[in-house]
Motif scaffolding. Structure first.
Motif, PDB file in Angstrom:
ATOM      1  N   LYS A 188       0.612  -0.813  -0.086  1.00 28.84           N
ATOM      2  CA  LYS A 188       0.103   0.198   0.055  1.00 28.84           C
ATOM      3  C   LYS A 188       0.825   0.960   0.010  1.00 28.84           C
ATOM      4  N   ALA A 189       1.560   1.694   0.771  1.00 27.27           N
ATOM      5  CA  ALA A 189       2.982   2.793   0.607  1.00 27.27           C
ATOM      6  C   ALA A 189       4.072   2.521  -0.717  1.00 27.27           C
ATOM      7  N   LEU A 190       3.706   1.889  -1.488  1.00 24.54           N
ATOM      8  CA  LEU A 190       4.844   1.672  -2.344  1.00 24.54           C
ATOM      9  C   LEU A 190       5.057   3.016  -3.336  1.00 24.54           C
ATOM     10  N   PRO A 191       3.209   3.030  -3.854  1.00 23.12           N
ATOM     11  CA  PRO A 191       3.427   4.491  -4.619  1.00 23.12           C
ATOM     12  C   PRO A 191       4.231   5.668  -3.996  1.00 23.12           C
ATOM     13  N   GLU A 192       3.679   6.148  -3.042  1.00 30.33           N
ATOM     14  CA  GLU A 192       4.539   7.346  -1.895  1.00 30.33           C
ATOM     15  C   GLU A 192       5.924   6.783  -2.544  1.00 30.33           C
ATOM     16  N   VAL A 193       6.260   5.503  -2.301  1.00 30.76           N
ATOM     17  CA  VAL A 193       7.528   4.941  -1.947  1.00 30.76           C
ATOM     18  C   VAL A 193       8.756   5.383  -3.319  1.00 30.76           C
ATOM     19  N   ARG A 194       7.931   4.719  -3.875  1.00 31.25           N
ATOM     20  CA  ARG A 194       8.471   5.163  -5.707  1.00 31.25           C
ATOM     21  C   ARG A 194       8.212   6.864  -5.751  1.00 31.25           C
ATOM     22  N   ARG A 195       7.455   7.189  -5.687  1.00 32.82           N
ATOM     23  CA  ARG A 195       7.870   8.798  -5.648  1.00 32.82           C
ATOM     24  C   ARG A 195       8.963   9.405  -5.237  1.00 32.82           C
ATOM     25  N   LEU A 196       9.123   9.081  -3.340  1.00 31.63           N
ATOM     26  CA  LEU A 196      10.145   9.639  -3.271  1.00 31.63           C
ATOM     27  C   LEU A 196      11.409   9.303  -3.619  1.00 31.63           C
ATOM     28  N   PHE A 197      11.463   8.090  -3.955  1.00 32.71           N
ATOM     29  CA  PHE A 197      12.508   7.467  -4.035  1.00 32.71           C
ATOM     30  C   PHE A 197      13.047   8.168  -5.456  1.00 32.71           C
ATOM     31  N   SER A 198      11.695   8.313  -6.073  1.00 29.69           N
ATOM     32  CA  SER A 198      13.066   9.389  -7.766  1.00 29.69           C
ATOM     33  C   SER A 198      12.734  10.441  -7.726  1.00 29.69           C
ATOM     34  N   ASN A 199      12.843  11.029  -6.623  1.00 36.81           N
ATOM     35  CA  ASN A 199      13.239  12.389  -6.249  1.00 36.81           C
ATOM     36  C   ASN A 199      14.759  12.495  -5.666  1.00 36.81           C
ATOM     37  N   ILE A 200      14.948  10.776  -4.539  1.00 41.23           N
ATOM     38  CA  ILE A 200      16.726  11.073  -4.438  1.00 41.23           C
ATOM     39  C   ILE A 200      17.557  10.306  -5.255  1.00 41.23           C
ATOM     40  N   LEU A 201      16.438  10.012  -6.705  1.00 39.56           N
ATOM     41  CA  LEU A 201      17.267   9.915  -8.241  1.00 39.56           C
ATOM     42  C   LEU A 201      17.724  11.160  -8.408  1.00 39.56           C
ATOM     43  N   MET A 202      16.278  11.816  -8.975  1.00 39.07           N
ATOM     44  CA  MET A 202      16.434  13.283  -9.448  1.00 39.07           C
ATOM     45  C   MET A 202      17.288  13.978  -8.779  1.00 39.07           C
TER      46      MET A 202
ATOM     47  N   TRP B   7      12.494  -5.409  -1.738  1.00 39.26           N
ATOM     48  CA  TRP B   7      11.584  -4.443  -2.713  1.00 39.26           C
ATOM     49  C   TRP B   7      12.874  -3.866  -3.531  1.00 39.26           C
ATOM     50  N   LYS B   8      12.870  -4.663  -4.491  1.00 37.55           N
ATOM     51  CA  LYS B   8      13.640  -3.675  -5.939  1.00 37.55           C
ATOM     52  C   LYS B   8      12.725  -2.942  -6.336  1.00 37.55           C
ATOM     53  N   VAL B   9      13.747  -1.803  -6.813  1.00 40.26           N
ATOM     54  CA  VAL B   9      12.820  -0.977  -7.492  1.00 40.26           C
ATOM     55  C   VAL B   9      12.075  -0.669  -8.715  1.00 40.26           C
ATOM     56  N   GLU B  10      12.477  -1.744  -9.388  1.00 39.73           N
ATOM     57  CA  GLU B  10      11.815  -2.175 -11.142  1.00 39.73           C
ATOM     58  C   GLU B  10      10.754  -3.703 -10.548  1.00 39.73           C
ATOM     59  N   GLU B  11      10.220  -3.948  -9.540  1.00 37.22           N
ATOM     60  CA  GLU B  11       9.377  -4.521  -8.769  1.00 37.22           C
ATOM     61  C   GLU B  11       8.190  -4.490  -8.567  1.00 37.22           C
ATOM     62  N   SER B  12       6.406  -4.554  -9.363  1.00 36.93           N
ATOM     63  CA  SER B  12       5.322  -4.309  -8.974  1.00 36.93           C
ATOM     64  C   SER B  12       5.200  -4.109  -8.075  1.00 36.93           C
ATOM     65  N   GLU B  13       5.440  -5.312  -6.575  1.00 36.25           N
ATOM     66  CA  GLU B  13       4.816  -5.123  -5.661  1.00 36.25           C
ATOM     67  C   GLU B  13       6.063  -6.287  -4.735  1.00 36.25           C
TER      68      GLU B  13
END
Length: 133
Positions: free
Chosen positions: A12-26, A102-108
């Motif tokens: 359930k937290a993954l969408p927000e985690v993905r968003r925050l992780f993409s900020n880190i990469l940026m 979890w690895k970033v390219e995994e769906s869940e």
């Protein structure tokens, strides 16, 4: 904040985690690009003013990068490797503290490992005994 995750709450937290992780990469990409520009300015023998301005931009980018890491880890998720996109969610398997992996390219969230194991020790979640905290 400390949080124990179940596979359900982690997913359930993954969408927000993905968003925050993409900020880190940026922010990391920005910092790397600015560092290269600073090095080019140094090598070209440019004026102090150009160097100081670019160095201040670099300082801001590095600060934003670390703030983004803090923001993600404030959710309770632990970054294990930014380059590989590895993140762990603290959890429990029966009475044992474990990581949901979890690895970033995994769906869940599909794997877990013991605290003293890393990515190579990942095991599938099926029949894990991971329970609600």
């Amino acid at each position: 904040m400390f949080t124990l995750f179940t596979p359900q709450t982690a997913n359930k937290a993954l969408p927000e985690v993905r968003r925050l992780f993409s900020n880190i990469l940026m922010y990391k990409k920005q910092a790397v690009a600015l560092q290269e520009q600073v090095e080019m300015i140094i090598q070209s023998g440019s004026q102090f003013e150009q160097f100081v301005k670019k160095k201040q931009e670099l300082n801001t980018a590095v600060s934003n990068y670390y703030k983004a890491i803090e923001q993600l880890e404030a959710t309770g998720v632990v970054i294990k490797d930014i380059e590989q996109g590895l993140l762990d969610f603290p959890s429990k398997r029966f009475d044992e503290e474990v990581w949901l992996c979890w690895k970033v390219e995994e769906s869940e969230i599909k794997f877990w490992h013991a605290k003293d194991e890393g990515f190579m020790g990942r095991k599938p979640l099926e029949s894990t005994g991971i329970i609600e905290p």
